[in-house]
Design a protein around this motif. Structure first.
Motif, PDB file in Angstrom:
ATOM      1  N   TYR A  44       0.845  -1.191   0.000  1.00 51.35           N
ATOM      2  CA  TYR A  44       0.000   0.000   0.000  1.00 51.35           C
ATOM      3  C   TYR A  44       0.883   1.244   0.000  1.00 51.35           C
ATOM      4  O   TYR A  44       1.958   1.243   0.590  1.00 51.35           O
ATOM      5  CB  TYR A  44      -0.889   0.044   1.247  1.00 51.35           C
ATOM      6  N   SER A  66       3.922   1.337  -3.804  1.00 52.30           N
ATOM      7  CA  SER A  66       3.129   0.178  -3.380  1.00 52.30           C
ATOM      8  C   SER A  66       3.746  -1.125  -3.910  1.00 52.30           C
ATOM      9  O   SER A  66       3.701  -2.159  -3.243  1.00 52.30           O
ATOM     10  CB  SER A  66       1.683   0.304  -3.830  1.00 52.30           C
ATOM     11  N   HIS A 121      -5.344   5.452  -1.163  1.00 52.18           N
ATOM     12  CA  HIS A 121      -4.128   4.654  -1.308  1.00 52.18           C
ATOM     13  C   HIS A 121      -4.050   4.014  -2.694  1.00 52.18           C
ATOM     14  O   HIS A 121      -5.047   3.902  -3.407  1.00 52.18           O
ATOM     15  CB  HIS A 121      -4.090   3.535  -0.253  1.00 52.18           C
ATOM     16  N   TYR A 122      -2.849   3.563  -3.032  1.00 53.27           N
ATOM     17  CA  TYR A 122      -2.663   2.746  -4.227  1.00 53.27           C
ATOM     18  C   TYR A 122      -2.233   1.379  -3.737  1.00 53.27           C
ATOM     19  O   TYR A 122      -1.437   1.263  -2.796  1.00 53.27           O
ATOM     20  CB  TYR A 122      -1.609   3.349  -5.165  1.00 53.27           C
ATOM     21  N   VAL A 123      -2.757   0.339  -4.336  1.00 52.41           N
ATOM     22  CA  VAL A 123      -2.533  -1.029  -3.882  1.00 52.41           C
ATOM     23  C   VAL A 123      -1.901  -1.851  -5.006  1.00 52.41           C
ATOM     24  O   VAL A 123      -2.313  -1.746  -6.159  1.00 52.41           O
ATOM     25  CB  VAL A 123      -3.876  -1.687  -3.460  1.00 52.41           C
ATOM     26  N   GLU A 125      -0.844  -5.961  -5.691  1.00 50.01           N
ATOM     27  CA  GLU A 125      -0.870  -7.349  -5.224  1.00 50.01           C
ATOM     28  C   GLU A 125       0.121  -8.148  -6.056  1.00 50.01           C
ATOM     29  O   GLU A 125       0.075  -8.126  -7.287  1.00 50.01           O
ATOM     30  CB  GLU A 125      -2.271  -7.934  -5.374  1.00 50.01           C
TER      31      GLU A 125
END
Length: 152
Positions: A44, A66, A121-123, A125
């Motif tokens: 994040y 992130s 936020h920027y996520v 994965e």
């Protein structure tokens, strides 16, 4: 004197080297692990606190931050964390308490599953499939065991 020593030593070395047998064939077999885990990590980064003037630059910086945070989480899962802690007591009271954490390692073969904004936020994965890691490692350092040795 030196010439005589060499004349005696040289035939002895030739005779000893003839006793060593190099007549064999070794067959190698690669061992594949039975199962490979898949690790997942999420990183994040806040959008508004990025040091840029334009929103598009803030988004790009948050994307990168992130992604780095997700890689750090993967490294923590693979290699663990190095913790250093200290506490100081004066007059029977805790006067100073500190802890530091660090991680170090190389992550190869991870892939970005998703990268998206979520509120402020920027996520990012990530996924690390150890079957892929093993295949990459095998290309450079093949793990093998002796399958059969035949002597002639």
């Amino acid at each position: 004197m030196r010439t005589m020593r060499w004349l005696v030593t040289l035939p002895l070395l030739v005779m000893l080297s003839a006793c060593v047998s190099h007549d064999r064939y070794v067959q190698w077999q690669t061992e594949t692990p039975e199962s490979f885990p898949t690790l997942k990590a999420v990183g994040y980064a806040p959008l508004e606190s990025q040091p840029a003037k334009q929103q598009s630059q803030k988004v790009l910086m948050a994307m990168q931050a992130s992604k780095i945070a997700a890689y750090r989480e993967l490294a923590e899962q693979v290699y663990g964390q190095q913790l250093t802690a200290s506490s100081q007591v004066r007059d029977w009271l805790l006067s100073d308490d500190s802890i530091q954490a660090s991680v170090s390692g190389v992550i190869r073969g991870a892939r970005v599953v998703k990268s998206y904004p979520a509120g402020d936020h920027y996520v990012t994965e990530l996924e690390l499939d150890f079957a892929q890691v093993w295949a990459l490692y095998q290309q450079q350092n093949p793990t093998q065991r002796v399958k059969q040795v035949m002597y002639f």
